[in-house]
Design an enzyme around this catalytic site. Structure first.
Site, PDB file in Angstrom:
ATOM      1  N   HIS A   9     -24.548  39.258 139.804  1.00 17.73           N
ATOM      2  CA  HIS A   9     -25.852  38.599 139.671  1.00 17.73           C
ATOM      3  C   HIS A   9     -26.926  39.674 139.537  1.00 17.73           C
ATOM      4  O   HIS A   9     -26.889  40.684 140.249  1.00 17.73           O
ATOM      5  CB  HIS A   9     -26.122  37.725 140.892  1.00 17.73           C
TER       6      HIS A   9
ATOM      7  N   GLU B 280     -25.433  47.265 136.884  1.00 15.65           N
ATOM      8  CA  GLU B 280     -24.352  46.282 136.875  1.00 15.65           C
ATOM      9  C   GLU B 280     -23.052  46.907 136.380  1.00 15.65           C
ATOM     10  O   GLU B 280     -21.963  46.612 136.904  1.00 15.65           O
ATOM     11  CB  GLU B 280     -24.716  45.095 135.985  1.00 15.65           C
TER      12      GLU B 280
ATOM     13  N   GLY C 122     -21.617  38.137 126.269  1.00 16.29           N
ATOM     14  CA  GLY C 122     -20.407  38.940 126.420  1.00 16.29           C
ATOM     15  C   GLY C 122     -20.633  40.398 126.759  1.00 16.29           C
ATOM     16  O   GLY C 122     -19.690  41.188 126.707  1.00 16.29           O
ATOM     17  N   SER C 123     -21.850  40.785 127.151  1.00 16.58           N
ATOM     18  CA  SER C 123     -22.119  42.198 127.429  1.00 16.58           C
ATOM     19  C   SER C 123     -21.334  42.703 128.634  1.00 16.58           C
ATOM     20  O   SER C 123     -20.848  43.843 128.629  1.00 16.58           O
ATOM     21  CB  SER C 123     -23.619  42.429 127.638  1.00 16.58           C
TER      22      SER C 123
ATOM     23  N   LEU D 280     -20.807  26.133 137.405  1.00 16.90           N
ATOM     24  CA  LEU D 280     -20.291  26.125 138.771  1.00 16.90           C
ATOM     25  C   LEU D 280     -18.805  25.792 138.761  1.00 16.90           C
ATOM     26  O   LEU D 280     -18.353  24.938 138.011  1.00 16.90           O
ATOM     27  CB  LEU D 280     -21.049  25.088 139.600  1.00 16.90           C
TER      28      LEU D 280
ATOM     29  N   ASP E 147     -24.217  31.721 143.996  1.00 19.89           N
ATOM     30  CA  ASP E 147     -24.742  33.004 144.500  1.00 19.89           C
ATOM     31  C   ASP E 147     -24.764  33.121 146.018  1.00 19.89           C
ATOM     32  O   ASP E 147     -25.630  33.800 146.573  1.00 19.89           O
ATOM     33  CB  ASP E 147     -26.165  33.244 143.960  1.00 19.89           C
TER      34      ASP E 147
END
Length: 208
Positions: free
Chosen positions: A123, A193, A24-25, A108, A164
């Site tokens: 990603h 990110e 959950g970061s 997916l 991806d």
């Protein structure tokens, strides 16, 4: 050459649906960016694909309510990804979300037509390098180090029906240091990110 992607124009504050499978970061980062005003949005729905992810997010201090839709309850051998995807997007529809954010989501999905170009993924590498099935989290950083890369980073892209491979929206770079471990590298990439996801989401938002 592929045709340019027509991104949606979303009025602010945007309603976000966030999908998690890990700690959950990234969800917590989105909440913090909303709180400090740098992301004009609200978290309207959160779906966890397993109970550990739900508990980890709560332990980390995530404030948003979390709905559990377990991937394990939809056996791939007999049902494929369709029924699980339907359940996830039904939850997004019920919450009336504008954009869906994969935030360490490992399952997916088959993107529903009404959410085309509205599902974002982040990603922890500079795609197309170190992406695809099985490449997530620590595995990515281990591969970067094993290949002797001097630079790595992160990628925000539109999700499609494979891992991806969707159109890239934002990439940010950072150095790989000689004494890096997978953990130190992961921490440095995550700092990029946090900026990249906000940048990508804000790019499709207009003042409401």
């Amino acid at each position: 050459m592929p045709a340019p992607v027509q991104l949606p124009s979303i009025a602010t504050p945007a309603r976000l649906g966030v999908l998690i499978s890990g700690g959950g970061s990234t969800l917590l980062n989105l909440e913090q960016r909303i709180a400090d005003g740098s992301l004009p949005a609200t978290v309207a729905a959160v779906v966890a694909s397993n109970p550990k992810a739900m508990q980890a997010a709560r332990d980390r201090g995530v404030a948003s309510p979390i709905e559990l839709i377990e991937r394990a309850r939809f056996p791939r051998a007999t049902t494929g990804v369709g029924p699980f995807s339907q359940a996830v997007f039904d939850a997004m529809r019920e919450a009336k979300v504008d954009l869906v954010c994969m935030a360490g989501f490992l399952s997916l999905l088959r993107i529903s037509a009404d959410f085309e170009h509205r599902v974002f993924n982040i990603h922890p590498s500079l795609l197309p390098a170190f992406g695809g099935p099985g490449m997530y989290g620590r595995r990515v950083h281990e591969a970067v180090l094993a290949h002797g890369c001097k630079v790595t980073g992160c990628t925000v892209h539109l999700a499609d029906d494979t891992y991806d491979t969707g159109p890239i929206l934002v990439q940010r770079c950072c150095k790989v240091l000689p004494d890096d471990t997978p953990d130190t590298l992961a921490a440095r990439v995550f700092e990029e990110e946090k900026v990249a996801y906000t940048e990508a989401l804000c790019a499709v938002m207009t003042a409401g």
